[in-house]
Design a protein around this motif. Structure first.
Motif, PDB file in Angstrom:
ATOM      1  N   MET A   1       0.843  -1.172   0.000  1.00  0.00           N
ATOM      2  CA  MET A   1       0.000   0.000   0.000  1.00  0.00           C
ATOM      3  C   MET A   1       0.891   1.239   0.000  1.00  0.00           C
ATOM      4  SD  MET A   1      -3.371   0.370   2.040  1.00  0.00           S
ATOM      5  CE  MET A   1      -3.677   1.583   3.222  1.00  0.00           C
ATOM      6  N   GLU A   2       0.543   2.181  -0.818  1.00  0.00           N
ATOM      7  CA  GLU A   2       1.343   3.392  -0.991  1.00  0.00           C
ATOM      8  C   GLU A   2       0.987   4.428   0.069  1.00  0.00           C
ATOM      9  OE1 GLU A   2       1.464   6.843  -4.291  1.00  0.00           O
ATOM     10  OE2 GLU A   2       1.403   4.790  -5.016  1.00  0.00           O
ATOM     11  N   ASP A   3       2.028   5.035   0.665  1.00  0.00           N
ATOM     12  CA  ASP A   3       1.790   6.081   1.655  1.00  0.00           C
ATOM     13  C   ASP A   3       1.500   7.398   0.950  1.00  0.00           C
ATOM     14  OD1 ASP A   3       2.171   4.451   3.820  1.00  0.00           O
ATOM     15  OD2 ASP A   3       4.319   4.868   3.982  1.00  0.00           O
ATOM     16  N   LYS A   4       0.478   8.066   1.395  1.00  0.00           N
ATOM     17  CA  LYS A   4       0.115   9.377   0.850  1.00  0.00           C
ATOM     18  C   LYS A   4       0.894  10.453   1.601  1.00  0.00           C
ATOM     19  CE  LYS A   4      -3.217   7.926  -1.863  1.00  0.00           C
ATOM     20  NZ  LYS A   4      -3.455   8.218  -3.211  1.00  0.00           N
ATOM     21  N   PRO A   5       1.257  11.531   0.912  1.00  0.00           N
ATOM     22  CA  PRO A   5       1.985  12.608   1.599  1.00  0.00           C
ATOM     23  C   PRO A   5       1.081  13.344   2.582  1.00  0.00           C
ATOM     24  CG  PRO A   5       1.414  13.280  -0.620  1.00  0.00           C
ATOM     25  CD  PRO A   5       1.035  11.834  -0.495  1.00  0.00           C
ATOM     26  N   SER A   6       1.676  13.862   3.627  1.00  0.00           N
ATOM     27  CA  SER A   6       0.935  14.668   4.595  1.00  0.00           C
ATOM     28  C   SER A   6       0.898  16.115   4.118  1.00  0.00           C
ATOM     29  CB  SER A   6       1.608  14.615   5.961  1.00  0.00           C
ATOM     30  OG  SER A   6       1.591  13.312   6.459  1.00  0.00           O
ATOM     31  N   PRO A   7      -0.209  16.800   4.341  1.00  0.00           N
ATOM     32  CA  PRO A   7      -0.265  18.207   3.940  1.00  0.00           C
ATOM     33  C   PRO A   7       0.624  19.068   4.838  1.00  0.00           C
ATOM     34  CG  PRO A   7      -2.272  17.590   5.065  1.00  0.00           C
ATOM     35  CD  PRO A   7      -1.468  16.343   4.903  1.00  0.00           C
ATOM     36  N   SER A   8       1.280  20.032   4.227  1.00  0.00           N
ATOM     37  CA  SER A   8       2.115  20.940   5.006  1.00  0.00           C
ATOM     38  C   SER A   8       1.246  22.041   5.615  1.00  0.00           C
ATOM     39  CB  SER A   8       3.190  21.565   4.116  1.00  0.00           C
ATOM     40  OG  SER A   8       2.598  22.446   3.188  1.00  0.00           O
ATOM     41  N   VAL A   9       1.844  22.815   6.477  1.00  0.00           N
ATOM     42  CA  VAL A   9       1.136  23.931   7.106  1.00  0.00           C
ATOM     43  C   VAL A   9       0.696  24.934   6.041  1.00  0.00           C
ATOM     44  CG1 VAL A   9       1.395  25.864   8.695  1.00  0.00           C
ATOM     45  CG2 VAL A   9       2.336  23.644   9.288  1.00  0.00           C
ATOM     46  N   PHE A  10       1.561  25.166   5.052  1.00  0.00           N
ATOM     47  CA  PHE A  10       1.232  26.118   3.994  1.00  0.00           C
ATOM     48  C   PHE A  10       0.068  25.623   3.139  1.00  0.00           C
ATOM     49  CE2 PHE A  10       5.767  26.971   4.837  1.00  0.00           C
ATOM     50  CZ  PHE A  10       5.619  28.277   5.313  1.00  0.00           C
ATOM     51  N   THR A  11      -0.007  24.325   2.921  1.00  0.00           N
ATOM     52  CA  THR A  11      -1.125  23.752   2.181  1.00  0.00           C
ATOM     53  C   THR A  11      -2.430  23.944   2.948  1.00  0.00           C
ATOM     54  OG1 THR A  11       0.344  22.082   1.233  1.00  0.00           O
ATOM     55  CG2 THR A  11      -2.012  21.640   1.124  1.00  0.00           C
ATOM     56  N   LEU A  12      -2.388  23.705   4.241  1.00  0.00           N
ATOM     57  CA  LEU A  12      -3.589  23.859   5.062  1.00  0.00           C
ATOM     58  C   LEU A  12      -4.022  25.318   5.158  1.00  0.00           C
ATOM     59  CD1 LEU A  12      -2.762  21.321   7.903  1.00  0.00           C
ATOM     60  CD2 LEU A  12      -4.332  21.015   5.982  1.00  0.00           C
ATOM     61  N   VAL A  13      -3.057  26.227   5.287  1.00  0.00           N
ATOM     62  CA  VAL A  13      -3.386  27.658   5.333  1.00  0.00           C
ATOM     63  C   VAL A  13      -3.976  28.096   3.996  1.00  0.00           C
ATOM     64  CG1 VAL A  13      -2.396  29.972   5.483  1.00  0.00           C
ATOM     65  CG2 VAL A  13      -1.752  28.237   7.149  1.00  0.00           C
ATOM     66  N   GLY A  14      -3.387  27.642   2.903  1.00  0.00           N
ATOM     67  CA  GLY A  14      -3.921  27.960   1.577  1.00  0.00           C
ATOM     68  C   GLY A  14      -5.324  27.426   1.387  1.00  0.00           C
ATOM     69  N   MET A  15      -5.575  26.236   1.916  1.00  0.00           N
ATOM     70  CA  MET A  15      -6.910  25.659   1.834  1.00  0.00           C
ATOM     71  C   MET A  15      -7.914  26.497   2.625  1.00  0.00           C
ATOM     72  SD  MET A  15      -7.807  21.650   2.495  1.00  0.00           S
ATOM     73  CE  MET A  15      -6.108  21.228   2.207  1.00  0.00           C
ATOM     74  N   GLY A  16      -7.520  26.948   3.795  1.00  0.00           N
ATOM     75  CA  GLY A  16      -8.394  27.795   4.607  1.00  0.00           C
ATOM     76  C   GLY A  16      -8.691  29.123   3.938  1.00  0.00           C
ATOM     77  N   VAL A  17      -7.668  29.707   3.324  1.00  0.00           N
ATOM     78  CA  VAL A  17      -7.860  30.975   2.625  1.00  0.00           C
ATOM     79  C   VAL A  17      -8.786  30.793   1.425  1.00  0.00           C
ATOM     80  CG1 VAL A  17      -6.662  32.713   1.221  1.00  0.00           C
ATOM     81  CG2 VAL A  17      -5.714  32.003   3.414  1.00  0.00           C
ATOM     82  N   SER A  18      -8.602  29.710   0.681  1.00  0.00           N
ATOM     83  CA  SER A  18      -9.466  29.499  -0.482  1.00  0.00           C
ATOM     84  C   SER A  18     -10.911  29.241  -0.067  1.00  0.00           C
ATOM     85  CB  SER A  18      -8.934  28.361  -1.349  1.00  0.00           C
ATOM     86  OG  SER A  18      -9.001  27.132  -0.680  1.00  0.00           O
ATOM     87  N   ILE A  19     -11.118  28.543   1.034  1.00  0.00           N
ATOM     88  CA  ILE A  19     -12.476  28.316   1.544  1.00  0.00           C
ATOM     89  C   ILE A  19     -13.107  29.646   1.949  1.00  0.00           C
ATOM     90  CG2 ILE A  19     -13.764  27.335   3.496  1.00  0.00           C
ATOM     91  CD1 ILE A  19     -11.873  24.913   3.309  1.00  0.00           C
ATOM     92  N   ALA A  20     -12.354  30.460   2.673  1.00  0.00           N
ATOM     93  CA  ALA A  20     -12.870  31.761   3.107  1.00  0.00           C
ATOM     94  C   ALA A  20     -13.181  32.657   1.913  1.00  0.00           C
ATOM     95  CB  ALA A  20     -11.869  32.435   4.032  1.00  0.00           C
ATOM     96  N   LEU A  21     -12.327  32.640   0.903  1.00  0.00           N
ATOM     97  CA  LEU A  21     -12.558  33.467  -0.290  1.00  0.00           C
ATOM     98  C   LEU A  21     -13.798  33.017  -1.056  1.00  0.00           C
ATOM     99  CD1 LEU A  21      -8.997  34.134  -1.725  1.00  0.00           C
ATOM    100  CD2 LEU A  21     -10.617  35.792  -0.818  1.00  0.00           C
ATOM    101  N   CYS A  22     -13.998  31.716  -1.185  1.00  0.00           N
ATOM    102  CA  CYS A  22     -15.199  31.220  -1.881  1.00  0.00           C
ATOM    103  C   CYS A  22     -16.468  31.714  -1.193  1.00  0.00           C
ATOM    104  CB  CYS A  22     -15.195  29.695  -1.913  1.00  0.00           C
ATOM    105  SG  CYS A  22     -14.022  28.964  -3.048  1.00  0.00           S
ATOM    106  N   ILE A  23     -16.497  31.607   0.125  1.00  0.00           N
ATOM    107  CA  ILE A  23     -17.685  32.033   0.873  1.00  0.00           C
ATOM    108  C   ILE A  23     -17.845  33.551   0.804  1.00  0.00           C
ATOM    109  CG2 ILE A  23     -18.728  32.137   3.171  1.00  0.00           C
ATOM    110  CD1 ILE A  23     -17.443  29.370   3.675  1.00  0.00           C
ATOM    111  N   ALA A  24     -16.742  34.294   0.954  1.00  0.00           N
ATOM    112  CA  ALA A  24     -16.812  35.756   0.946  1.00  0.00           C
ATOM    113  C   ALA A  24     -17.248  36.290  -0.418  1.00  0.00           C
ATOM    114  CB  ALA A  24     -15.468  36.343   1.341  1.00  0.00           C
ATOM    115  N   VAL A  25     -16.718  35.712  -1.490  1.00  0.00           N
ATOM    116  CA  VAL A  25     -17.088  36.183  -2.833  1.00  0.00           C
ATOM    117  C   VAL A  25     -18.556  35.862  -3.123  1.00  0.00           C
ATOM    118  CG1 VAL A  25     -16.684  35.786  -5.300  1.00  0.00           C
ATOM    119  CG2 VAL A  25     -14.763  36.152  -3.766  1.00  0.00           C
ATOM    120  N   GLY A  26     -19.003  34.673  -2.756  1.00  0.00           N
ATOM    121  CA  GLY A  26     -20.407  34.326  -2.964  1.00  0.00           C
ATOM    122  C   GLY A  26     -21.338  35.253  -2.198  1.00  0.00           C
TER     123      GLY A  26
END
Length: 67
Positions: A1-26
């Motif tokens: 079974m192949e190990d999946k990479p763990s998300p970095s802090v920057f990936t998680l912060v970017g994900m949070g920002v993109s979620i906030a932007l989607c909601i704010a723009v809508g």
């Protein structure tokens, strides 16, 4: 079974920002449409709903590679 990479802090912060932007723009587009059409809560709620749908979709696409 192949190990999946763990998300970095920057990936998680970017994900949070993109979620906030989607909601704010809508929501912002909904409020703007309410001002133009004078149908006060209708487009704000629809914009919020569309923003949440896009946010969930964006989060799923971004997190899918780590599952």
């Amino acid at each position: 079974m192949e190990d999946k990479p763990s998300p970095s802090v920057f990936t998680l912060v970017g994900m949070g920002v993109s979620i906030a932007l989607c909601i704010a723009v809508g929501l912002a587009l909904g409020v703007w449409l309410d001002d133009v059409t004078h149908l006060s809560p209708l487009f704000s709620l629809l914009g919020l709903l569309v923003g949440i749908v896009f946010a969930v979709t964006t989060a799923y696409v971004q997190i899918k590679k780590f599952l």
